[in-house]
Write a protein that holds these residues in place. Structure first.
Motif, PDB file in Angstrom:
ATOM      1  N   ASN A   9     -19.883  -2.971  12.157  1.00 18.01           N
ATOM      2  CA  ASN A   9     -18.996  -4.112  12.332  1.00 18.01           C
ATOM      3  C   ASN A   9     -18.364  -4.504  10.998  1.00 18.01           C
ATOM      4  O   ASN A   9     -17.163  -4.759  10.919  1.00 18.01           O
TER       5      ASN A   9
ATOM      6  N   THR B 299     -17.757  -2.575   8.436  1.00 21.60           N
ATOM      7  CA  THR B 299     -16.749  -1.600   8.009  1.00 21.60           C
ATOM      8  C   THR B 299     -15.420  -1.850   8.709  1.00 21.60           C
ATOM      9  O   THR B 299     -14.364  -1.721   8.090  1.00 21.60           O
ATOM     10  N   MET B 300     -15.455  -2.224   9.980  1.00 21.85           N
ATOM     11  CA  MET B 300     -14.206  -2.521  10.691  1.00 21.85           C
ATOM     12  C   MET B 300     -13.544  -3.775  10.134  1.00 21.85           C
ATOM     13  O   MET B 300     -12.337  -3.808   9.921  1.00 21.85           O
ATOM     14  N   VAL B 301     -14.355  -4.803   9.898  1.00 20.31           N
ATOM     15  CA  VAL B 301     -13.817  -6.058   9.383  1.00 20.31           C
ATOM     16  C   VAL B 301     -13.245  -5.869   7.980  1.00 20.31           C
ATOM     17  O   VAL B 301     -12.148  -6.323   7.678  1.00 20.31           O
TER      18      VAL B 301
ATOM     19  N   ARG C 117     -12.016  -3.341   6.610  1.00 22.63           N
ATOM     20  CA  ARG C 117     -10.799  -2.511   6.622  1.00 22.63           C
ATOM     21  C   ARG C 117      -9.636  -3.233   7.281  1.00 22.63           C
ATOM     22  O   ARG C 117      -8.580  -2.646   7.484  1.00 22.63           O
ATOM     23  N   GLY C 118      -9.840  -4.490   7.670  1.00 24.07           N
ATOM     24  CA  GLY C 118      -8.771  -5.264   8.274  1.00 24.07           C
ATOM     25  C   GLY C 118      -8.620  -5.035   9.763  1.00 24.07           C
ATOM     26  O   GLY C 118      -7.601  -5.384  10.340  1.00 24.07           O
ATOM     27  N   ARG C 119      -9.620  -4.465  10.402  1.00 19.26           N
ATOM     28  CA  ARG C 119      -9.553  -4.172  11.835  1.00 19.26           C
ATOM     29  C   ARG C 119     -10.416  -5.163  12.617  1.00 19.26           C
ATOM     30  O   ARG C 119     -11.227  -4.769  13.436  1.00 19.26           O
ATOM     31  N   LEU C 120     -10.226  -6.410  12.379  1.00 20.86           N
ATOM     32  CA  LEU C 120     -11.057  -7.449  12.989  1.00 20.86           C
ATOM     33  C   LEU C 120     -10.993  -7.400  14.512  1.00 20.86           C
ATOM     34  O   LEU C 120     -12.003  -7.566  15.185  1.00 20.86           O
ATOM     35  N   SER C 121      -9.825  -7.136  15.072  1.00 20.49           N
ATOM     36  CA  SER C 121      -9.705  -7.086  16.528  1.00 20.49           C
ATOM     37  C   SER C 121     -10.460  -5.905  17.128  1.00 20.49           C
ATOM     38  O   SER C 121     -10.826  -5.938  18.300  1.00 20.49           O
ATOM     39  N   GLU C 122     -10.711  -4.857  16.341  1.00 24.17           N
ATOM     40  CA  GLU C 122     -11.454  -3.692  16.827  1.00 24.17           C
ATOM     41  C   GLU C 122     -12.962  -3.838  16.633  1.00 24.17           C
ATOM     42  O   GLU C 122     -13.720  -2.998  17.096  1.00 24.17           O
ATOM     43  N   ALA C 123     -13.396  -4.887  15.977  1.00 25.77           N
ATOM     44  CA  ALA C 123     -14.816  -5.068  15.679  1.00 25.77           C
ATOM     45  C   ALA C 123     -15.621  -5.462  16.909  1.00 25.77           C
ATOM     46  O   ALA C 123     -16.841  -5.365  16.906  1.00 25.77           O
TER      47      ALA C 123
ATOM     48  N   ARG D 221      -8.875 -13.668  19.951  1.00 25.74           N
ATOM     49  CA  ARG D 221      -8.398 -13.638  18.568  1.00 25.74           C
ATOM     50  C   ARG D 221      -9.545 -14.030  17.658  1.00 25.74           C
ATOM     51  O   ARG D 221     -10.418 -14.808  18.031  1.00 25.74           O
TER      52      ARG D 221
END
Length: 140
Positions: free
Chosen positions: A55, A57-59, A61-67, A122
Protein backbone atom coordinates in the motif's frame (compact mmCIF):
# COMPACT_ATOMS: atom_id res chain seq x y z
CA UNK A 1 19.06 5.40 -20.09
CA UNK A 2 22.19 3.25 -19.76
CA UNK A 3 22.02 0.10 -17.61
CA UNK A 4 24.53 1.45 -15.06
CA UNK A 5 22.62 4.69 -14.48
CA UNK A 6 19.31 2.79 -14.28
CA UNK A 7 20.76 0.60 -11.53
CA UNK A 8 21.90 3.69 -9.59
CA UNK A 9 18.43 5.21 -9.75
CA UNK A 10 16.66 2.00 -8.71
CA UNK A 11 18.82 1.10 -5.70
CA UNK A 12 17.17 2.10 -2.43
CA UNK A 13 17.47 0.33 0.91
CA UNK A 14 14.55 0.51 3.36
CA UNK A 15 16.11 0.73 6.82
CA UNK A 16 12.95 1.26 8.87
CA UNK A 17 9.28 0.93 8.04
CA UNK A 18 6.62 2.35 10.37
CA UNK A 19 2.88 2.09 9.87
CA UNK A 20 -0.02 3.52 11.82
CA UNK A 21 -3.71 2.54 11.65
CA UNK A 22 -3.31 -0.10 8.94
CA UNK A 23 -5.20 -3.37 9.53
CA UNK A 24 -3.92 -4.97 12.77
CA UNK A 25 -1.09 -2.41 13.07
CA UNK A 26 -2.25 0.49 15.25
CA UNK A 27 1.36 1.69 15.53
CA UNK A 28 4.19 -0.56 14.38
CA UNK A 29 7.80 0.17 13.49
CA UNK A 30 10.29 -2.41 12.23
CA UNK A 31 14.00 -2.02 11.56
CA UNK A 32 14.96 -3.89 8.43
CA UNK A 33 18.27 -5.51 7.58
CA UNK A 34 19.59 -7.01 4.34
CA UNK A 35 17.79 -10.19 5.41
CA UNK A 36 14.75 -9.85 7.67
CA UNK A 37 12.60 -12.78 8.75
CA UNK A 38 9.11 -12.35 10.20
CA UNK A 39 8.01 -15.16 12.50
CA UNK A 40 4.87 -15.27 14.60
CA UNK A 41 1.48 -16.85 15.19
CA UNK A 42 -1.34 -16.88 12.66
CA UNK A 43 -3.19 -13.56 12.54
CA UNK A 44 -0.22 -11.87 14.21
CA UNK A 45 0.17 -9.20 11.51
CA UNK A 46 2.96 -10.59 9.30
CA UNK A 47 0.92 -10.53 6.08
CA UNK A 48 -0.69 -7.24 7.09
CA UNK A 49 2.79 -5.70 7.32
CA UNK A 50 3.52 -6.79 3.75
CA UNK A 51 0.12 -5.45 2.66
CA UNK A 52 1.05 -2.16 4.32
CA UNK A 53 4.36 -2.10 2.43
CA UNK A 54 2.53 -2.72 -0.85
CA UNK A 55 0.00 0.00 0.00
CA UNK A 56 2.85 2.38 0.88
CA UNK A 57 4.54 1.79 -2.50
CA UNK A 58 1.34 2.73 -4.35
CA UNK A 59 0.78 5.81 -2.22
CA UNK A 60 4.40 7.01 -2.42
CA UNK A 61 4.31 6.71 -6.23
CA UNK A 62 1.25 8.96 -6.36
CA UNK A 63 -1.21 6.15 -7.08
CA UNK A 64 -3.47 6.76 -4.11
CA UNK A 65 -6.62 5.75 -6.00
CA UNK A 66 -5.01 2.37 -6.82
CA UNK A 67 -4.07 1.68 -3.20
CA UNK A 68 -7.56 0.39 -2.41
CA UNK A 69 -10.20 -1.68 -4.14
CA UNK A 70 -13.71 -2.90 -3.44
CA UNK A 71 -14.85 -5.04 -0.50
CA UNK A 72 -12.04 -6.44 1.64
CA UNK A 73 -9.54 -4.16 -0.11
CA UNK A 74 -11.42 -0.93 0.65
CA UNK A 75 -10.03 1.87 2.81
CA UNK A 76 -12.56 1.04 5.53
CA UNK A 77 -11.42 -2.61 5.60
CA UNK A 78 -7.72 -1.72 5.58
CA UNK A 79 -7.88 0.97 8.28
CA UNK A 80 -7.30 -0.41 11.77
CA UNK A 81 -10.64 -1.29 13.33
CA UNK A 82 -9.51 0.14 16.69
CA UNK A 83 -8.68 3.54 15.15
CA UNK A 84 -10.88 6.59 15.62
CA UNK A 85 -13.31 7.30 12.75
CA UNK A 86 -11.24 10.33 11.71
CA UNK A 87 -7.87 8.55 12.04
CA UNK A 88 -5.56 8.49 9.04
CA UNK A 89 -3.34 5.73 7.75
CA UNK A 90 0.29 6.86 8.08
CA UNK A 91 3.66 5.60 6.98
CA UNK A 92 7.19 6.70 7.89
CA UNK A 93 10.14 5.14 6.12
CA UNK A 94 13.91 5.61 6.45
CA UNK A 95 15.71 5.08 3.13
CA UNK A 96 19.38 4.94 2.17
CA UNK A 97 21.52 3.84 -0.76
CA UNK A 98 22.98 0.93 1.24
CA UNK A 99 22.44 -0.76 4.60
CA UNK A 100 25.68 0.60 6.02
CA UNK A 101 25.13 4.25 5.01
CA UNK A 102 24.96 6.63 7.97
CA UNK A 103 23.01 9.23 5.99
CA UNK A 104 19.41 8.48 5.13
CA UNK A 105 16.17 10.10 4.04
CA UNK A 106 12.96 9.93 6.06
CA UNK A 107 9.74 10.01 4.08
CA UNK A 108 6.38 10.26 5.84
CA UNK A 109 2.84 10.43 4.52
CA UNK A 110 -0.64 10.24 6.04
CA UNK A 111 -3.92 10.00 4.17
CA UNK A 112 -7.60 9.13 4.51
CA UNK A 113 -10.68 8.59 2.43
CA UNK A 114 -12.41 11.89 1.67
CA UNK A 115 -15.70 12.36 3.49
CA UNK A 116 -18.93 12.14 1.55
CA UNK A 117 -20.19 9.54 -0.84
CA UNK A 118 -18.45 9.31 -4.18
CA UNK A 119 -18.01 6.52 -6.67
CA UNK A 120 -15.19 5.81 -7.05
CA UNK A 121 -14.05 6.85 -3.55
CA UNK A 122 -11.64 9.78 -3.29
CA UNK A 123 -8.62 9.94 -1.01
CA UNK A 124 -6.73 12.86 0.46
CA UNK A 125 -3.12 13.21 1.54
CA UNK A 126 -2.87 15.35 4.67
CA UNK A 127 0.85 15.29 5.46
CA UNK A 128 3.78 14.43 3.23
CA UNK A 129 7.38 15.16 4.23
CA UNK A 130 10.87 14.29 3.08
CA UNK A 131 13.90 15.14 5.19
CA UNK A 132 17.47 13.95 5.48
CA UNK A 133 19.40 12.72 8.50
CA UNK A 134 21.61 15.81 8.11
CA UNK A 135 18.62 18.03 8.96
CA UNK A 136 17.78 19.19 5.45
CA UNK A 137 14.04 19.43 4.84
CA UNK A 138 13.38 18.61 1.18
CA UNK A 139 9.62 19.19 1.05
CA UNK A 140 6.43 19.09 3.09
Amino acid sequence: MAAASLKEVATVYIRRFAVKNFMIHRQTSVSLHPISVFVGPNNGGKSALFDALLNFTMVSRGRLSEAFGPGPYSFRSMKSHGAAPTARISFEVDLSRAAADEEHLTYSVSYAQATGASDPPRYQIFDENLSSSTGTHHFS
